[in-house]
Design a protein around this motif. Structure first.
Motif, PDB file in Angstrom:
ATOM      1  N   ARG A 153      63.173 -20.948 -39.374  1.00  0.00           N
ATOM      2  CA  ARG A 153      62.457 -21.911 -40.233  1.00  0.00           C
ATOM      3  C   ARG A 153      63.370 -22.699 -40.961  1.00  0.00           C
ATOM      4  N   ASP A 154      64.225 -21.905 -41.912  1.00  0.00           N
ATOM      5  CA  ASP A 154      64.785 -22.329 -42.805  1.00  0.00           C
ATOM      6  C   ASP A 154      65.952 -23.423 -42.251  1.00  0.00           C
ATOM      7  N   LYS A 155      66.522 -22.987 -41.143  1.00  0.00           N
ATOM      8  CA  LYS A 155      67.634 -23.532 -40.413  1.00  0.00           C
ATOM      9  C   LYS A 155      67.192 -25.181 -40.005  1.00  0.00           C
ATOM     10  N   ALA A 156      66.098 -25.056 -39.367  1.00  0.00           N
ATOM     11  CA  ALA A 156      65.249 -26.282 -39.070  1.00  0.00           C
ATOM     12  C   ALA A 156      65.076 -27.212 -40.299  1.00  0.00           C
TER      13      ALA A 156
ATOM     14  N   THR B 285      70.152 -31.318 -31.271  1.00  0.00           N
ATOM     15  CA  THR B 285      70.464 -30.463 -32.361  1.00  0.00           C
ATOM     16  C   THR B 285      69.274 -30.037 -32.996  1.00  0.00           C
ATOM     17  N   ILE B 286      68.431 -31.019 -33.189  1.00  0.00           N
ATOM     18  CA  ILE B 286      67.263 -30.943 -33.969  1.00  0.00           C
ATOM     19  C   ILE B 286      65.881 -30.426 -33.102  1.00  0.00           C
ATOM     20  N   LYS B 287      66.153 -30.684 -31.834  1.00  0.00           N
ATOM     21  CA  LYS B 287      65.104 -30.285 -30.750  1.00  0.00           C
ATOM     22  C   LYS B 287      65.269 -28.828 -30.725  1.00  0.00           C
ATOM     23  N   LYS B 288      66.695 -28.169 -30.503  1.00  0.00           N
ATOM     24  CA  LYS B 288      66.950 -26.998 -30.180  1.00  0.00           C
ATOM     25  C   LYS B 288      66.409 -26.034 -31.303  1.00  0.00           C
ATOM     26  N   ALA B 289      66.693 -26.573 -32.898  1.00  0.00           N
ATOM     27  CA  ALA B 289      66.353 -25.766 -34.075  1.00  0.00           C
ATOM     28  C   ALA B 289      65.032 -25.645 -34.094  1.00  0.00           C
ATOM     29  N   LEU B 290      64.095 -26.569 -33.456  1.00  0.00           N
ATOM     30  CA  LEU B 290      62.606 -26.686 -33.825  1.00  0.00           C
ATOM     31  C   LEU B 290      62.100 -25.798 -32.650  1.00  0.00           C
ATOM     32  N   ASP B 291      62.707 -25.779 -31.441  1.00  0.00           N
ATOM     33  CA  ASP B 291      62.080 -25.013 -30.446  1.00  0.00           C
ATOM     34  C   ASP B 291      62.428 -23.430 -30.802  1.00  0.00           C
ATOM     35  N   ASP B 292      63.590 -23.218 -31.227  1.00  0.00           N
ATOM     36  CA  ASP B 292      63.970 -21.878 -31.540  1.00  0.00           C
ATOM     37  C   ASP B 292      62.887 -21.418 -32.573  1.00  0.00           C
ATOM     38  N   TYR B 293      62.706 -22.223 -33.517  1.00  0.00           N
ATOM     39  CA  TYR B 293      61.708 -21.908 -34.630  1.00  0.00           C
ATOM     40  C   TYR B 293      60.138 -21.522 -34.083  1.00  0.00           C
ATOM     41  N   ILE B 294      59.755 -22.508 -33.208  1.00  0.00           N
ATOM     42  CA  ILE B 294      58.263 -22.547 -32.919  1.00  0.00           C
ATOM     43  C   ILE B 294      58.228 -21.316 -31.778  1.00  0.00           C
ATOM     44  N   SER B 295      59.202 -21.337 -31.063  1.00  0.00           N
ATOM     45  CA  SER B 295      59.107 -20.359 -29.834  1.00  0.00           C
ATOM     46  C   SER B 295      59.098 -19.093 -30.576  1.00  0.00           C
ATOM     47  N   CYS B 296      60.167 -18.575 -31.436  1.00  0.00           N
ATOM     48  CA  CYS B 296      60.348 -17.148 -31.730  1.00  0.00           C
ATOM     49  C   CYS B 296      60.083 -16.652 -33.171  1.00  0.00           C
ATOM     50  N   GLU B 297      59.651 -17.602 -34.093  1.00  0.00           N
ATOM     51  CA  GLU B 297      59.409 -17.306 -35.466  1.00  0.00           C
ATOM     52  C   GLU B 297      58.042 -17.746 -35.990  1.00  0.00           C
ATOM     53  N   ARG B 298      57.528 -18.765 -35.449  1.00  0.00           N
ATOM     54  CA  ARG B 298      56.227 -19.301 -36.179  1.00  0.00           C
ATOM     55  C   ARG B 298      55.065 -18.925 -35.206  1.00  0.00           C
ATOM     56  N   PRO B 299      54.084 -18.471 -35.969  1.00  0.00           N
ATOM     57  CA  PRO B 299      52.917 -17.695 -35.347  1.00  0.00           C
ATOM     58  C   PRO B 299      52.187 -18.681 -34.369  1.00  0.00           C
ATOM     59  N   ASN B 300      51.393 -18.482 -33.313  1.00  0.00           N
ATOM     60  CA  ASN B 300      50.869 -18.958 -32.456  1.00  0.00           C
ATOM     61  C   ASN B 300      49.601 -19.510 -33.141  1.00  0.00           C
ATOM     62  N   SER B 301      49.411 -21.054 -33.133  1.00  0.00           N
ATOM     63  CA  SER B 301      48.497 -21.850 -33.915  1.00  0.00           C
ATOM     64  C   SER B 301      46.887 -20.938 -33.741  1.00  0.00           C
ATOM     65  N   ASP B 302      46.791 -20.304 -32.568  1.00  0.00           N
ATOM     66  CA  ASP B 302      45.521 -19.628 -32.333  1.00  0.00           C
ATOM     67  C   ASP B 302      45.096 -18.564 -33.386  1.00  0.00           C
ATOM     68  N   LEU B 303      46.022 -18.116 -34.246  1.00  0.00           N
ATOM     69  CA  LEU B 303      46.110 -16.875 -34.991  1.00  0.00           C
ATOM     70  C   LEU B 303      45.819 -17.577 -36.406  1.00  0.00           C
ATOM     71  N   LEU B 304      46.039 -18.855 -36.636  1.00  0.00           N
ATOM     72  CA  LEU B 304      45.963 -19.299 -37.927  1.00  0.00           C
ATOM     73  C   LEU B 304      44.718 -20.217 -38.326  1.00  0.00           C
ATOM     74  N   ASP B 305      44.330 -20.235 -39.342  1.00  0.00           N
ATOM     75  CA  ASP B 305      43.091 -20.787 -39.865  1.00  0.00           C
ATOM     76  C   ASP B 305      43.114 -22.408 -39.595  1.00  0.00           C
ATOM     77  N   GLU B 306      41.947 -23.169 -39.659  1.00  0.00           N
ATOM     78  CA  GLU B 306      41.987 -24.605 -39.087  1.00  0.00           C
ATOM     79  C   GLU B 306      42.884 -25.519 -40.114  1.00  0.00           C
ATOM     80  N   ASN B 307      42.914 -24.992 -41.623  1.00  0.00           N
ATOM     81  CA  ASN B 307      43.832 -25.746 -42.505  1.00  0.00           C
ATOM     82  C   ASN B 307      45.565 -25.629 -42.130  1.00  0.00           C
ATOM     83  N   ASN B 308      45.720 -24.700 -41.447  1.00  0.00           N
ATOM     84  CA  ASN B 308      47.314 -24.555 -41.368  1.00  0.00           C
ATOM     85  C   ASN B 308      47.669 -24.592 -39.686  1.00  0.00           C
ATOM     86  N   GLU B 309      46.778 -24.565 -38.909  1.00  0.00           N
ATOM     87  CA  GLU B 309      47.059 -24.413 -37.492  1.00  0.00           C
ATOM     88  C   GLU B 309      48.093 -25.462 -36.939  1.00  0.00           C
ATOM     89  N   ASP B 310      47.951 -26.619 -37.720  1.00  0.00           N
ATOM     90  CA  ASP B 310      48.790 -27.653 -37.246  1.00  0.00           C
ATOM     91  C   ASP B 310      49.953 -27.771 -37.993  1.00  0.00           C
TER      92      ASP B 310
END
Length: 371
Positions: free
Chosen positions: A200-203, A250-275
């Motif tokens: 996340r921090d790198k992105a 570079t940006i696409k890879k950094a975001l993909d790494d973060y979303i795929s490996c570190e960011r929780p799945n949106s289904d696990l988040l409340d509606e105010n933070n899912e997006d």
């Protein structure tokens, strides 16, 4: 939490933030004298939402000063009791004393503690601008007989100097990105959190130094802000302007790494933070304060200095501008990317181009061979 029924194309978090600012504006307006109502309506249509709030806060602060310090107002219990007759008796010298004497240095009690506040000329100029706007409007609106703003003392603002611009050098950017990838230099306590947030921090850092985005522009990003089919993402600039920014690999890879490996799945988040794109460890949208602190941490390590000497996100905006110019992009290209209102702002970064004088002279020699 207020439920948002949003029919605009703006994401809910942008609408919610604007709603919060509007609520703060209304709260201040309710506490201010009723004769300023016409001015409040004028502000709603004349300036941006953030400027509207800043002007109202400045006016509120000025009226509190009057009730606490001016003999003509000191008997009043609250701001709404101020009458237009009392207000119309204020002279330019009253404003000059307030700006030039009181605002430069004053004490303020917060939660039982006294704090010393000092304002530089840039802050004083903003306070003066807020009051000038009010007095000029009330004069044009036939509420005041005289335009006392003509008598306001000038405030000299320091001319920006290229040498004074704080930014990271290109090699320091590389060091910073290496640190966020390896954790080198972090304390043991910091490494515990780094293990959970390094992608996340790198992105975040890459978005800052690639596009020169503002802090709010990054903090407001959503998953839905990105269109990977078109390789672009949408940001919301100051004054609610929308802008589409292209994605590079570079940006696409950094975001993909973060979303795929570190960011929780949106289904696990409340509606105010899912997006929300960037999340805290508590799975809530990362605050601007948290982003500011992580930037300060990594920039201080890159520069080899103490944490309190680390740079703010705006210094990474300056870093992006200077780096782009160093790589050969024109100041007009950089102006477009960073959304500078005036080209002279971009020229400040151009003047700092590393080894510019050496490059000019090296390619401009007077000798017999070139005759």
């Amino acid at each position: 939490m207020v439920k948002i029924h949003n029919k605009s194309d703006k994401p809910d978090n942008i609408v919610a933030k604007q709603h919060h600012i509007i609520d703060k504006c209304i709260e201040i307006e309710t506490a201010l004298p009723h004769f300023m109502k016409d001015y409040f309506i004028y502000l709603k249509n004349a300036v941006s939402l953030s400027t509207r709030l800043a002007y109202l806060e400045d006016i509120e602060f000025f009226l509190k000063y009057l009730i606490s310090n001016d003999e003509s107002f000191i008997h009043l219990n609250n701001l709404s009791e101020i009458t237009i007759e009392q207000f119309s008796k204020l002279k330019a010298r009253d404003i000059n004393y307030y700006i030039g004497e009181y605002c430069t240095r004053y004490l303020k009690s917060i939660n039982g503690n006294d704090y010393l506040f000092k304002n530089d000329n840039r802050s004083l100029a903003r306070k003066k601008s807020s009051l000038s706007s009010l007095f000029k409007y009330m004069y044009r609106n036939n509420q005041l007989e005289n335009n006392i703003t003509d008598g306001f003392n000038p405030i000299k603002l320091p001319k920006p100097q290229p040498d004074a611009i704080k930014k990271l050098a290109v090699d320091e950017v590389a060091i910073m990105l290496d640190i966020v990838s390896t954790g080198e230099g972090l304390t043991d306590k910091e490494k515990i959190y780094w293990e959970k947030t390094k992608l996340r921090d790198k992105a975040i850092l890459l978005l800052f130094v690639t596009y020169g985005l503002r802090l709010s522009e990054i903090q407001q990003l959503n998953l839905s802000s990105f269109n990977y089919g078109r390789d672009e993402f949408k940001i919301y600039r100051k004054r609610s302007k929308e802008a589409l920014m292209p994605l590079n690999s570079t940006i696409k890879k950094a975001l993909d790494d973060y979303i795929s490996c570190e960011r929780p799945n949106s289904d696990l988040l409340d509606e105010n933070n899912e997006d929300a794109l960037f999340l805290s460890i508590q799975n809530k949208r990362l605050t601007m304060k948290a982003i500011r602190e992580l930037v300060k941490k990594y920039t201080s390590l890159a520069m080899g200095t103490t944490r309190d000497k680390g740079y703010s996100p705006h210094k990474l905006r300056a870093t992006a501008a200077s780096s782009l110019i160093d790589y050969g992009f024109s100041i007009y290209d950089v102006k477009t990317l960073l959304d500078h209102e005036n080209i002279t702002t971009t020229q400040l970064y151009s003047a700092q181009r590393k080894n510019l004088k050496r490059d000019i002279i090296k390619n401009f020699e007077w000798n017999d061979e070139k005759k």
